[in-house]
Motif scaffolding. Structure first.
Motif, PDB file in Angstrom:
ATOM      1  N   LEU A  21       0.854  -1.182   0.000  1.00 51.93           N
ATOM      2  CA  LEU A  21       0.000   0.000   0.000  1.00 51.93           C
ATOM      3  C   LEU A  21       0.894   1.237   0.000  1.00 51.93           C
ATOM      4  O   LEU A  21       1.748   1.391   0.867  1.00 51.93           O
ATOM      5  CB  LEU A  21      -0.901   0.010   1.244  1.00 51.93           C
ATOM      6  N   LEU A  22       0.721   2.074  -1.015  1.00 56.84           N
ATOM      7  CA  LEU A  22       1.377   3.378  -1.066  1.00 56.84           C
ATOM      8  C   LEU A  22       0.344   4.383  -0.613  1.00 56.84           C
ATOM      9  O   LEU A  22      -0.751   4.457  -1.172  1.00 56.84           O
ATOM     10  CB  LEU A  22       1.861   3.684  -2.488  1.00 56.84           C
ATOM     11  N   LEU A  23       0.673   5.189   0.382  1.00 63.50           N
ATOM     12  CA  LEU A  23      -0.308   5.957   1.117  1.00 63.50           C
ATOM     13  C   LEU A  23       0.074   7.423   1.217  1.00 63.50           C
ATOM     14  O   LEU A  23       1.244   7.754   1.372  1.00 63.50           O
ATOM     15  CB  LEU A  23      -0.390   5.351   2.520  1.00 63.50           C
ATOM     16  N   SER A  24      -0.919   8.287   1.127  1.00 62.42           N
ATOM     17  CA  SER A  24      -0.769   9.701   1.482  1.00 62.42           C
ATOM     18  C   SER A  24      -2.098  10.130   2.093  1.00 62.42           C
ATOM     19  O   SER A  24      -3.082   9.404   2.003  1.00 62.42           O
ATOM     20  CB  SER A  24      -0.414  10.549   0.252  1.00 62.42           C
ATOM     21  N   PRO A  25      -2.169  11.293   2.726  1.00 61.77           N
ATOM     22  CA  PRO A  25      -3.428  11.681   3.362  1.00 61.77           C
ATOM     23  C   PRO A  25      -4.614  11.803   2.397  1.00 61.77           C
ATOM     24  O   PRO A  25      -5.752  11.669   2.812  1.00 61.77           O
ATOM     25  CB  PRO A  25      -3.101  13.040   3.992  1.00 61.77           C
ATOM     26  N   TYR A  26      -4.342  12.019   1.116  1.00 62.94           N
ATOM     27  CA  TYR A  26      -5.443  12.232   0.173  1.00 62.94           C
ATOM     28  C   TYR A  26      -5.388  11.327  -1.036  1.00 62.94           C
ATOM     29  O   TYR A  26      -5.970  11.623  -2.078  1.00 62.94           O
ATOM     30  CB  TYR A  26      -5.473  13.703  -0.237  1.00 62.94           C
ATOM     31  N   GLY A  27      -4.689  10.204  -0.913  1.00 66.33           N
ATOM     32  CA  GLY A  27      -4.651   9.251  -2.003  1.00 66.33           C
ATOM     33  C   GLY A  27      -3.937   7.972  -1.591  1.00 66.33           C
ATOM     34  O   GLY A  27      -3.195   7.963  -0.611  1.00 66.33           O
ATOM     35  N   TYR A  28      -4.180   6.920  -2.324  1.00 66.78           N
ATOM     36  CA  TYR A  28      -3.469   5.669  -2.089  1.00 66.78           C
ATOM     37  C   TYR A  28      -3.510   4.811  -3.351  1.00 66.78           C
ATOM     38  O   TYR A  28      -4.331   5.035  -4.242  1.00 66.78           O
ATOM     39  CB  TYR A  28      -4.065   4.888  -0.904  1.00 66.78           C
ATOM     40  N   THR A  29      -2.606   3.857  -3.422  1.00 63.46           N
ATOM     41  CA  THR A  29      -2.581   2.895  -4.510  1.00 63.46           C
ATOM     42  C   THR A  29      -2.067   1.567  -3.966  1.00 63.46           C
ATOM     43  O   THR A  29      -1.380   1.534  -2.939  1.00 63.46           O
ATOM     44  CB  THR A  29      -1.724   3.397  -5.696  1.00 63.46           C
ATOM     45  N   THR A  30      -2.405   0.512  -4.656  1.00 59.56           N
ATOM     46  CA  THR A  30      -1.965  -0.818  -4.268  1.00 59.56           C
ATOM     47  C   THR A  30      -1.713  -1.637  -5.524  1.00 59.56           C
ATOM     48  O   THR A  30      -2.129  -1.245  -6.623  1.00 59.56           O
ATOM     49  CB  THR A  30      -2.999  -1.503  -3.349  1.00 59.56           C
ATOM     50  N   TYR A  31      -1.044  -2.748  -5.360  1.00 64.97           N
ATOM     51  CA  TYR A  31      -0.741  -3.639  -6.473  1.00 64.97           C
ATOM     52  C   TYR A  31      -0.331  -4.974  -5.884  1.00 64.97           C
ATOM     53  O   TYR A  31      -0.136  -5.089  -4.671  1.00 64.97           O
ATOM     54  CB  TYR A  31       0.367  -3.052  -7.357  1.00 64.97           C
TER      55      TYR A  31
END
Length: 113
Positions: free
Chosen positions: A100-110
């Protein structure tokens, strides 16, 4: 040591550092309900290696639930997402790394390796 059947790694892209101390739940779908299977906290390196073997983690539908809001509250930040849920299917004997790549206003996964 054998490779864990399920692992995750969370990186906070807003700081460029691992998201240590993030509470994560693992749930398994049974019929139309979710059953809590395990919960833990990411290491200081943002990682979790779940303690399951190929024999103990049956194929099925699972969900990782990351408690994002509490993670950001600890550092005085706000976030759009109270939590992030990643739902995935498993097959027998395969390894699953769910980053999980995370920031306060977005995220992505793979699917990682």
């Amino acid at each position: 040591m054998s490779r864990p059947i399920l692992s995750t790694h969370v990186l906070d892209t807003s700081t460029g550092t691992p998201a240590g101390g993030l509470f994560v739940e693992l749930l398994k779908k049974r019929d139309d309900t979710w059953t809590l299977w395990h919960n833990t906290v990411t290491t200081c390196d943002g990682r979790i290696q779940f303690p399951f073997s190929k024999e103990s983690m049956a194929p099925g539908t699972y969900k990782l639930k990351f408690n994002i809001e509490d993670y950001y509250k600890k550092s005085g930040k706000t976030t759009l997402y109270p939590y992030v849920e990643i739902v995935f299917n498993t097959t027998e004997g395969a390894h699953y790394h769910i980053p999980l790549l995370l920031s306060p206003y977005g995220y992505t996964t793979y699917r990682g390796s």
